[in-house]
Design a protein around this motif. Structure first.
Motif: not given
Length: 171
Positions: A43-50, A52-58
Motif C-alpha cells: 500500500d503506497g509503496e513501489i518497493i515493499s519493506r519486506a 528491502i529487508e530481504k535484500a539487506i539480509e541476503e
C-alpha cells in the motif's frame, strides 16, 4: 566533483535506509504515472519493506555518502565472479549530479572479482534504464512480463509480471 563513498549500513540507520529507498522508488513511479499508479508492491509503496529487508539480509548494504551526508544506498549480493545489484538509489532531491554513477564505479572497484553483474528495473523507470545502459554499460538481456515470467519468482510477483527489464554487465 562531489566526494562519494560507500559506508556499510549500520543497524541504527536501517529504518531510514528503508524509508529513503521507498521514497526514491515512489518518486520514479509518481513521476511516470502520477498519483493514479497501480504498480505498488504494498500500500503506497513501489518497493515493499519486506523486499528491502530481504535484500539487506541476503546481501551487503551500503549507504551512499556524498560530502559527508547520506545521499542514497545500495545492496549487492556477490557469489564468486557473479554479482547482483539488488538495490541502488539516490535521493530524488539530488538526482543528476553523478552520485549514482560514482557509487556504481565504487561498487565495481570494491568487487574486482565480479565478472558479470546483473540487476533489474521496472519498464517504466526510464531514468534507471538510461542510467544502467547509457551510463554504466549494462545491456538489456531479458524482459519479464506475464508472457515471460521470471523463473526465479515462483510466486508471480505482479510488479515483475507487469514488466521488468533484466540487465547484465560483463566485464
Amino acid at each position: 566533483m562531489n566526494k562519494i563513498t560507500l559506508k556499510p549500513l549500520q543497524a541504527d540507520d536501517k529504518e531510514q535506509f528503508i524509508l529513503d529507498n521507498q521514497e526514491a522508488f515512489r518518486y520514479g513511479a509518481t513521476e511516470e504515472f502520477g498519483l493514479r499508479d497501480n504498480h505498488f508492491e504494498e500500500d503506497g509503496e513501489i518497493i515493499s519493506r519486506a523486499t528491502i529487508e530481504k535484500a539487506i539480509e541476503e546481501g551487503e548494504a551500503y549507504r551512499i555518502i556524498c560530502d559527508g551526508e547520506a545521499a542514497g544506498g545500495a545492496v549487492v549480493r556477490v557469489n564468486g565472479n557473479e554479482g547482483d545489484l539488488e538495490l541502488l538509489f539516490v535521493s530524488p532531491h539530488i538526482h543528476s549530479k553523478g552520485i549514482g554513477y560514482a557509487a556504481w564505479c565504487e561498487i565495481e572497484r570494491m568487487y574486482p572479482q565480479v565478472k558479470v553483474w546483473e540487476t533489474v528495473t521496472p519498464y517504466f523507470e526510464k531514468r534507471n534504464i538510461h542510467f544502467y545502459v547509457n551510463r554504466c554499460g549494462f545491456h538489456i538481456v531479458e524482459f519479464f512480463n506475464s508472457h515471460h515470467p521470471d523463473p526465479n519468482d515462483p510466486d508471480g510477483d505482479s510488479l515483475i509480471n507487469d514488466g521488468m527489464f533484466r540487465f547484465e554487465k560483463v566485464l
